[in-house]
Design a protein around this motif. Structure first.
Motif, PDB file in Angstrom:
ATOM      1  N   ILE A   1      67.480  36.644   6.115  1.00 46.09           N
ATOM      2  CA  ILE A   1      67.111  38.062   6.157  1.00 46.09           C
ATOM      3  C   ILE A   1      68.251  38.884   6.747  1.00 46.09           C
TER       4      ILE A   1
ATOM      5  N   ARG B   1      56.455  35.895   9.546  1.00 46.71           N
ATOM      6  CA  ARG B   1      55.447  36.298   8.557  1.00 46.71           C
ATOM      7  C   ARG B   1      55.700  35.601   7.221  1.00 46.71           C
ATOM      8  N   ARG B   2      56.953  35.611   6.781  1.00 50.18           N
ATOM      9  CA  ARG B   2      57.272  35.012   5.486  1.00 50.18           C
ATOM     10  C   ARG B   2      57.009  33.512   5.480  1.00 50.18           C
TER      11      ARG B   2
ATOM     12  N   ASP C   1      47.813  37.329   6.717  1.00 54.95           N
ATOM     13  CA  ASP C   1      48.695  37.239   7.878  1.00 54.95           C
ATOM     14  C   ASP C   1      47.949  37.564   9.167  1.00 54.95           C
TER      15      ASP C   1
ATOM     16  N   GLY D   1      54.215  31.798   3.290  1.00 55.57           N
ATOM     17  CA  GLY D   1      54.716  30.836   2.309  1.00 55.57           C
ATOM     18  C   GLY D   1      54.014  29.496   2.420  1.00 55.57           C
TER      19      GLY D   1
ATOM     20  N   ARG E   1      50.171  43.286  -1.498  1.00 57.81           N
ATOM     21  CA  ARG E   1      50.547  43.544  -0.107  1.00 57.81           C
ATOM     22  C   ARG E   1      49.305  43.544   0.789  1.00 57.81           C
TER      23      ARG E   1
ATOM     24  N   GLU F   1      65.056  31.256   7.806  1.00 57.19           N
ATOM     25  CA  GLU F   1      64.597  32.456   7.110  1.00 57.19           C
ATOM     26  C   GLU F   1      65.147  33.704   7.783  1.00 57.19           C
TER      27      GLU F   1
ATOM     28  N   GLU G   1      53.874  31.671  -6.734  1.00 52.13           N
ATOM     29  CA  GLU G   1      53.267  32.582  -5.754  1.00 52.13           C
ATOM     30  C   GLU G   1      52.348  33.587  -6.439  1.00 52.13           C
TER      31      GLU G   1
END
Length: 444
Positions: free
Chosen positions: A317, A349-350, A298, A354, A291, A313, A411
């Motif tokens: 969510i 963010r994702r 980020d 990614g 994290r 996305e 990942e």
């Protein structure tokens, strides 16, 4: 095929592609000529069917195939020449679709969003803490005590003793509704722990105070949402005989307990518990460091994002959170769920992370080996006892399911690669400090 740019704004691209009618007609004729030698039709020998009849019989279908092939080839050639990398499959719309007739040019509008250029990241500037926790004696002792509780046995109470909460009663019972016995309502020598909640609400409470040899009627009402619809909400009477009343006896923490859990001795069991605890701590520590790594990336790396990916996305969510908040709604008839600004922010963010991790992994030539993938499949198959073979076959035949399993493996390997490049400080902490760090992950 004539190509004209209609949009070039940010990551968005648009093109109008025109296939002249003469070119389309020539393609149709060519396809018919290629097929003519193999065509058989009543009244004609093989390969001797006139072109006019072929065009009448097969022309519309060949025309459709020629259109599709022309558009596909034009898009492919355009992407090869431009070097564009669409974020998703380009959207193709025929401009004159409804009014088109043979002899007209074919005009299509093609639109897509580009994958952005990902900036270089100096991974050595990332600063991370790797939290380390040793399994202390207290934690090992606590784990042993929990094992002893789970290994509890029961022995007969003194004759005439009354059953109390946490005692075990051995009973015979016959359940009836409106005087009629019902299926599944009969049992013999059933061991029931009072207070376990394993029977219908109210059943166990009425056995508290009962003695061995006593016969009694237990009256209960089945819940409205009971799984057996014929019994839901019904009043029932269970003719019950208490055959024995037993008290719980916790197992002693000794070599015999260790053997019950597959260890040679108590010392060996302690070693196994220590290894298991430290593996759990290591997994939690990795989650905390991951994290922190993602947070830093980020914060440090910014670039434009394809709206189509962010919207998709955000929708996922919103849909996932809806079902978490409405666990009883198992269907998908809830209508469209509008993503909130918070959902969109999380989606950005994702998507950003990614794309960034994918770029870093590609440049570092990170690969998921066949052995790693097979191991992941085997782990997932354990969730389907008795259906492992069917699960394996499903994965083999479903490329999308394969990708869903490979993605987290990839990942994690990229995260490990980044951590290897970063400045990592080993930091010894207590179990409580690690737990607080893990709890903080859910608050972000």
């Amino acid at each position: 095929m004539q190509v004209k740019e209609t949009q070039n704004e940010g990551l968005k691209r648009g093109y109008q592609m025109t296939l002249p009618a003469a070119d389309l007609a020539a393609m149709v004729d060519q396809k018919l000529k290629e097929a003519q030698p193999e065509v058989e039709m009543k009244g004609f020998r093989k390969g001797k069917v006139p072109m006019a009849m072929l065009k009448k019989q097969f022309g519309p279908r060949i025309m459709g195939d020629a259109m599709q092939d022309s558009v596909d080839n034009a898009i492919r050639e355009h992407l090869e020449q431009s070097g564009d990398r669409p974020a998703v499959q380009p959207k193709v719309e025929m401009e004159n679709g409804e009014g088109w007739k043979e002899g007209d040019d074919v005009v299509v509008n093609v639109s897509y969003e580009l994958l952005p250029e990902i900036p270089e990241v100096d991974l050595s500037k990332l600063k991370l803490d790797r939290l380390t926790v040793k399994a202390e004696d207290e934690a090992v002792t606590e784990a042993l005590e929990n094992l002893a509780k789970n290994a509890v046995s029961y022995e007969d109470k003194r004759k005439g003793s009354k059953a109390a909460k946490d005692d075990q009663v051995v009973i015979d019972f016959k359940g009836s509704v409106d005087g009629e016995l019902f299926e599944g309502g009969t049992g013999e020598d059933y061991p029931l722990v009072l207070g376990s909640g394993s029977f219908i609400p109210g059943f166990e409470d009425q056995l508290i105070g009962a003695k061995a040899g006593e016969e009694l009627e237990v009256k209960v009402t089945f819940p409205e949402d009971y799984g057996h619809k014929a019994l839901a909400g019904k009043d029932a009477v269970f003719a019950t005989t208490v055959k024995a009343v037993k008290k719980p006896v916790e197992a002693k923490i000794d070599d015999e307990l260790a053997k019950r859990f597959g260890a040679e001795s108590l010392d060996k069991l302690k070693e196994q518990i220590t290894e298991r605890l430290e593996a759990e701590y290591q997994g939690a520590s990795r989650a905390v460091m991951k994290r922190a790594l993602l947070d830093q990336l980020d914060e440090q790396v910014k670039f434009d994002l394809p709206e189509v990916l962010v919207e998709a996305e955000a929708g996922q969510i919103a849909h996932q959170l809806y079902h978490e908040e409405h666990p009883d709604d198992h269907g998908h008839n809830h209508g469209e769920i509008e993503p909130t600004d918070e959902h969109k922010k999380l989606a950005e963010r994702r998507v950003r992370l990614g794309l960034l991790l994918a770029e870093i992994g590609q440049k570092a030539e990170v690969k998921v080996s066949d052995q790693e993938f097979t191991q992941a499949v085997m782990m997932q198959a354990r969730n389907f006892p008795g259906q492992e073979r069917a699960f394996f076959e499903f994965i083999q035949q479903n490329p999308q399911a394969q990708q869903q399993l490979r993605a987290p493996l990839f990942e994690d390997k990229v995260v490990d690669h980044i951590a290897d490049q970063a400045e990592v400080t080993e930091k010894t902490v207590t179990k409580d400090e690690l737990e607080k760090a893990v709890e903080a992950l859910d608050e972000l």
